[in-house]
Scaffold this active site. Structure first.
Site, short mmCIF file in Angstrom:
data_model
loop_
_atom_site.label_atom_id
_atom_site.label_comp_id
_atom_site.label_asym_id
_atom_site.label_seq_id
_atom_site.Cartn_x
_atom_site.Cartn_y
_atom_site.Cartn_z
N HIS A 142 0.82 -1.23 0.00
CA HIS A 142 0.00 0.00 0.00
C HIS A 142 0.85 1.27 0.00
CE1 HIS A 142 -3.72 -2.14 0.54
NE2 HIS A 142 -3.38 -2.63 1.71
N ASP A 179 -2.91 -10.37 -2.43
CA ASP A 179 -3.45 -9.85 -1.17
C ASP A 179 -4.89 -9.41 -1.45
OD1 ASP A 179 -2.28 -8.45 1.64
OD2 ASP A 179 -4.04 -7.47 0.77
N HIS A 181 -6.47 -6.93 -0.52
CA HIS A 181 -6.62 -5.49 -0.70
C HIS A 181 -5.85 -5.04 -1.95
CE1 HIS A 181 -7.01 -6.28 3.71
NE2 HIS A 181 -8.11 -5.61 3.48
#
Ligand SMILES: [Zn+2]
Length: 366
Positions: A142, A179, A181
């Site tokens: 991220h 993942d 996300h």
């Protein structure tokens, strides 16, 4: 050649702030009796512990690594961000972004986490190892160049790729992010480039809420080299393998990489508290077997998995063990104690057909 496993106890000592689950403590949010953020050491440490107990660790080449150098970090992050991060870390820790606190020494631990990925990619590119797993913590996918978020403080995978490229290795790289996300940091770093193909399988409407659309395909020379597949909540074993077989693997084959890196989160696992997917340890095994076969077909087996999320303390170790069995070809197993229960809870033929149709619909928009 061996499969490497890069880990360091110091990565498990990264500590967050005063959170209860994802909420800052205060007001009506009571502190938890144990634990804070879902991103805590136990999911990772328990994976390593399980590997030690079964003996899988002995089938792998276990290594640590030095911290990523400042030179390595500066290829991805601006000096101003690194200085701000180091200063706050030296003065006791704090918070520079969104839900990404760190304690004293957090800078050095994050640089070590990135260093594990750097060493794993280097060892695979130089032929020292066949493939490798980096148990990096804190995670990285991220993190934007100047904004940490989603528990990620440094962009571990991009730092590792750029370190290899600086040595003249890894000219064409695929980053597959499974993942649950969206890999918004990796996407942002490579959005304008055609030498790194970024693919993200993630749950639609999960973190971050404002990125990860199928229409986001890259920009300028990078147009067409970013692939997002926002999957419906409830996607299970069959849906994930359908996405791999019909979208991910053909895209990778067309790109012809000389290295494949997987942003390997286990939060698509069925018991994860931060997502609503139904993947199982067998799903991760099958995805790993497929990506390993693709690497063997396309780039002499050069494949590196870098740990990202996964917040079920009980289940992540079994998903990780199955992944490492598949990556290494070891026959040392840790039978999934939830296999029967989670098989019953799969979407079933009717909803699998719907999920496959959704994936096919997304694929037609690429
Ligand atoms: Zn995640």
């Amino acid at each position: 050649m061996a499969t490497g496993f890069f880990w360091d106890e110091k990565c498990f000592w990264h500590a967050g702030g005063n959170y209860a689950f994802t909420l800052p403590i205060g007001g009506h949010v009571q502190p938890l009796a144990a634990g804070g953020l879902p991103e805590n050491p136990e999911t990772k440490r328990r994976l390593k512990n399980l590997m030690d107990v079964t003996g899988l660790s002995e089938d792998l080449d276990l290594r640590t690594a030095p911290q990523a150098s400042t030179e390595d970090l500066l290829r991805v992050h601006p000096e101003s961000y690194l200085t701000e991060f180091k200063t706050l870390s030296d003065s006791g820790g704090g918070e520079l972004g969104r839900r990404t606190p760190f304690a004293a020494g957090g800078y050095e631990i994050a640089a070590l986490s990135a260093g594990l990925a750097v060493a794993a990619v280097d060892a695979v590119m130089t032929g020292d190892l066949q493939n490798a797993y980096a148990l990096s913590r804190p995670p990285g996918h991220h993190c934007l160049p100047d904004f940490p978020n989603g528990f990620c403080l440094l962009a571990n995978i991009a730092i590792a790729i750029e370190a290899a490229r600086a040595k003249g290795m890894a000219k064409r790289v695929v980053v597959l992010d499974w993942d649950v996300h969206h890999g918004n940091g990796t996407e942002a770093i490579y959005y304008d480039r055609d030498d790194v193909l970024t693919l993200s399988l993630h749950q639609e409407g999960n973190y971050p809420l404002d990125t990860g659309a199928v229409a986001d395909r890259g920009r300028g020379p990078g147009l067409g080299y970013n692939v997002n597949l926002p999957l419906p909540a409830g996607t299970g074993h069959t849906g994930y393998l359908h996405a791999m077989d019909t979208v991910v693997l053909p895209q990778i084959a067309t790109f012809e990489p000389d290295l494949i890196v997987v942003a390997c989160g286990f939060d698509a696992g069925a018991t994860d508290p931060l997502a609503r997917m139904l993947a199982t340890a067998e799903t991760f095994r099958q995805m790993t077997l497929r990506i390993r076969a693709a690497a063997e077909d396309l780039c002499d087996g050069r494949l590196v998995l870098v740990h990202e999320g996964g917040y079920s303390e009980v289940y992540v170790p079994f998903c990780g063990h199955a992944t490492l069995e598949a990556l290494s070809g070891s026959d040392i197993s840790a039978p999934d104690p939830l296999a029967e229960a989670l098989t019953i809870r799969q979407p079933g033929p009717r909803f699998d057909a719907f999920i496959k149709a959704e994936i096919d619909h997304l694929a037609r928009q690429l």
